[in-house]
Design an enzyme around this catalytic site. Structure first.
Site, PDB file in Angstrom:
ATOM      1  N   HIS A 133      -9.402 -10.985   0.407  1.00 35.77           N
ATOM      2  CA  HIS A 133      -9.329  -9.552   0.113  1.00 35.77           C
ATOM      3  C   HIS A 133      -9.047  -9.290  -1.371  1.00 35.77           C
ATOM      4  O   HIS A 133      -8.150  -9.885  -1.960  1.00 35.77           O
ATOM      5  CB  HIS A 133      -8.232  -8.933   0.983  1.00 35.77           C
ATOM      6  CG  HIS A 133      -8.250  -7.443   1.024  1.00 35.77           C
ATOM      7  ND1 HIS A 133      -9.331  -6.722   1.450  1.00 35.77           N
ATOM      8  CD2 HIS A 133      -7.308  -6.516   0.674  1.00 35.77           C
ATOM      9  CE1 HIS A 133      -9.066  -5.429   1.384  1.00 35.77           C
ATOM     10  NE2 HIS A 133      -7.854  -5.281   0.900  1.00 35.77           N
ATOM     11  N   ASP A 148     -11.695 -12.471   4.158  1.00 36.46           N
ATOM     12  CA  ASP A 148     -10.927 -11.231   4.251  1.00 36.46           C
ATOM     13  C   ASP A 148     -10.813 -10.834   5.719  1.00 36.46           C
ATOM     14  O   ASP A 148     -11.814 -10.816   6.447  1.00 36.46           O
ATOM     15  CB  ASP A 148     -11.647 -10.140   3.458  1.00 36.46           C
ATOM     16  CG  ASP A 148     -10.908  -8.812   3.427  1.00 36.46           C
ATOM     17  OD1 ASP A 148      -9.801  -8.723   3.990  1.00 36.46           O
ATOM     18  OD2 ASP A 148     -11.454  -7.861   2.833  1.00 36.46           O
ATOM     19  N   SER A 184     -10.664  -1.591  -0.918  1.00 30.59           N
ATOM     20  CA  SER A 184      -9.700  -1.588   0.192  1.00 30.59           C
ATOM     21  C   SER A 184      -9.557  -0.162   0.735  1.00 30.59           C
ATOM     22  O   SER A 184     -10.558   0.451   1.096  1.00 30.59           O
ATOM     23  CB  SER A 184      -8.370  -2.176  -0.278  1.00 30.59           C
ATOM     24  OG  SER A 184      -7.518  -2.444   0.829  1.00 30.59           O
TER      25      SER A 184
END
Length: 321
Positions: free
Chosen positions: A296, A264, A164
């Site tokens: 995600h 995601d 991320s």
């Protein structure tokens, strides 16, 4: 009924994970931290080390079982995610993921802490991450004093990794390492960039159609995180903008593995990063893994699911190559 005061007025909110009030108070959605120690399931040992007490910078180091035999181990320098506003080297998802990775890959991992926004706006997280990487590298040239790194780290086999926001940080660190005069004195074999959080002024993929609202929220969040930013095409957000000056081609790593997940919201940006990196003039190998049907950072939340196991095997192959 009295009107709400500044203590109750929301200044900025990002999904269910983060909220700041006009009073300056910040609420973060997070789990209690995991203490360092020996993991009973894997035998992986971890400990926390202070890097810079003035800035509150520290790292959690992980060693696999059996590392006392004197063999030097590859090093994974890891940057946690959390949209730059939450997360820690000690949070359960980061600690759990690295414990499993260290056990399976037989590597030494260094999970670097960095200061969070909004109390410390960007680029603080990048600057802290760079200081942490230089601290790790200092042990390769005799300047560091952390015994686990001195005794167990093979600095000719270093990997940068993150998920991320940590994936974005990984890219920026690989570029800084590539541009650092004289290098860092370590061999960066690869960069593992997982579900990265990139941006940019121009819409790509679904951002121009079904993802317009999500893109607008992400754009506003970037300006909030980095109030001194050049804009949405700031090189810290868009590594292929004109302002970035072709820096992506100077990544220090020999290979890059980009991981995305089909469901995601950042998936299209991850594929965009992969495609543009391949076209940037970067001389190393670039690989892409897409996890179908997943969202995600699913691999942290569902580490035993089929796609997480598939991703783990690809990562292990990348580290062993």
């Amino acid at each position: 009924m009295a009107a709400p005061g500044a203590e109750d007025e929301i200044l900025f909110e990002y999904g269910p994970i983060f909220r700041q009030y006009k009073s300056g108070r910040v609420e973060r959605y997070s789990f209690p931290p995991i203490a360092a120690g020996v993991d009973p399931a894997t035998g992986v040992a971890s400990k926390d080390v202070v890097i810079d007490s003035a800035n509150g910078l520290w790292a959690r180091i992980f060693l696999p079982p059996g590392s006392h035999d004197g063999a030097k181990l590859p090093v994974v320098v890891y940057y946690h995610g959390g949209a730059y506003v939450l997360g820690s080297a000690a949070d359960p998802m980061t600690h759990g993921y690295l414990t499993g990775l260290v056990a399976a890959a037989n590597v030494l991992a260094v999970s670097l802490e960095y200061r969070l926004a909004p109390e410390h706006p960007l680029p603080a997280a990048y600057d802290d991450s760079w200081e942490g990487l230089k601290w790790v590298a200092s042990h390769a040239t005799g300047g560091g004093g952390e015994p686990w790194l001195v005794d167990h780290a093979d600095f000719s086999r270093v990997f940068l990794a993150g998920g991320s926001a940590g994936g974005t940080i990984t890219h920026v660190m690989a570029v800084r390492a590539g541009e650092h005069p004289g290098g860092l004195g370590i061999g960066i074999r690869g960069a593992l960039i997982v579900h990265p959080y990139f941006g940019g002024a121009a819409d790509i993929g679904k951002e121009g159609t079904t993802g317009k609202a999500e893109k607008a929220q992400a754009d506003a969040f970037w300006r909030y995180l980095c109030p001194g930013t050049q804009g949405l095409d700031d090189p810290l957000s868009n590594p292929f903008s004109e302002a970035a000056g072709g820096s992506a081609a100077r990544i220090a790593a020999e290979r890059v593995l980009v991981c995305v997940a089909e469901k995601d919201g950042l998936r299209d940006r991850g594929v965009w990063y992969y495609e543009n990196l391949k076209a940037s003039g970067y001389g190393g190998e670039v690989e892409l893994l897409e996890s179908m049907g997943e969202g995600h950072v699913f691999y942290c939340m569902k580490p035993r699911c089929e796609r997480a196991i598939e991703m783990q095997e690809r990562v292990l192959s990348f580290l062993r190559k």
